[in-house]
Every structure is written in C-alpha cells, then in structure tokens.
Design a protein around this motif. Structure first.
Motif, mmCIF file in Angstrom:
data_model
loop_
_atom_site.group_PDB
_atom_site.id
_atom_site.type_symbol
_atom_site.label_atom_id
_atom_site.label_comp_id
_atom_site.label_asym_id
_atom_site.label_seq_id
_atom_site.Cartn_x
_atom_site.Cartn_y
_atom_site.Cartn_z
ATOM 1 N N LYS A 58 0.862 -1.182 0.000
ATOM 2 C CA LYS A 58 0.000 0.000 0.000
ATOM 3 C C LYS A 58 0.892 1.223 0.000
ATOM 4 O O LYS A 58 1.817 1.332 0.793
ATOM 5 C CB LYS A 58 -0.905 -0.010 1.240
ATOM 6 N N ASN A 66 -4.873 6.166 -1.029
ATOM 7 C CA ASN A 66 -3.862 5.108 -1.066
ATOM 8 C C ASN A 66 -3.927 4.405 -2.415
ATOM 9 O O ASN A 66 -4.976 4.364 -3.059
ATOM 10 C CB ASN A 66 -4.124 4.072 0.024
ATOM 11 N N TYR A 68 -2.489 0.666 -4.441
ATOM 12 C CA TYR A 68 -2.087 -0.698 -4.139
ATOM 13 C C TYR A 68 -1.337 -1.288 -5.316
ATOM 14 O O TYR A 68 -1.661 -1.011 -6.474
ATOM 15 C CB TYR A 68 -3.323 -1.553 -3.813
#
Length: 97
Positions: A58, A66, A68
C-alpha cells in the motif's frame, strides 16, 4: 494462495491488472464483477489482510488516497494459481457471435 478467500483473490487479481489502483477504483471493478455494492467495511479490511500477508503493498498518492500494487510474492502466488488451474481446467478461447 490457499490461505486467502475468494474475495481476497479477486482483489489481488484486480490490483495486478491495474496501474497502482486506488481503493475506489478497486471497489468499482468489484461491483461491476459481482453486480452488487461492496461496502468499505468489507473492502478495506480485506485489502489490509493482503498487505499483512505480503501479497500487496500500500502506498500513498496524497493525504487521502492510497494506491495498491502486487508484490513479487503476490505475483508468484498468482502465477502458481494459474499453473494449478491449468492442470484442471482447459480454457478454450471463446468467441461471442
């Protein structure tokens, strides 16, 4: 990949297929696939589990967003799963007429 749920596996596949997708983009893809609403209370704890297992990293785009990405281990797990599936399932090319 034996220790992740089907939902978590789907998350991993979506992340692997994206370009560092953020949570809402992942949520949108899942909702399209499952044809139902996915709550944040289901999405983010499962993403955190993938991070904890070392399958996903992350990162932070900004203070609120955020992103990923799949780790090397995560990609190895995806590849191993594909090899395992290929032992049992023939995936013919389908043509929609």
């Amino acid at each position: 990949m034996y220790d992740v749920t089907g939902f978590q596996r789907d998350l991993l596949y979506i992340i692997a297929g994206g370009d560092e997708p953020h949570g809402l983009a992942i949520k949108d893809e899942l909702e399209d696939y499952y044809e139902t609403e996915i709550s944040a209370g289901r999405l983010y704890p499962n993403l955190d589990t993938l991070v904890e297992k070392g399958l996903v990293e992350k990162g932070h785009k900004d203070r609120r967003t955020n992103f990923y990405s799949v780790t090397r281990r995560g990609q190895r797990e995806i590849d191993a799963r594909a090899d395992w599936e290929a032992e049992y399932v023939d995936h013919p090319i389908s043509v929609n007429a």
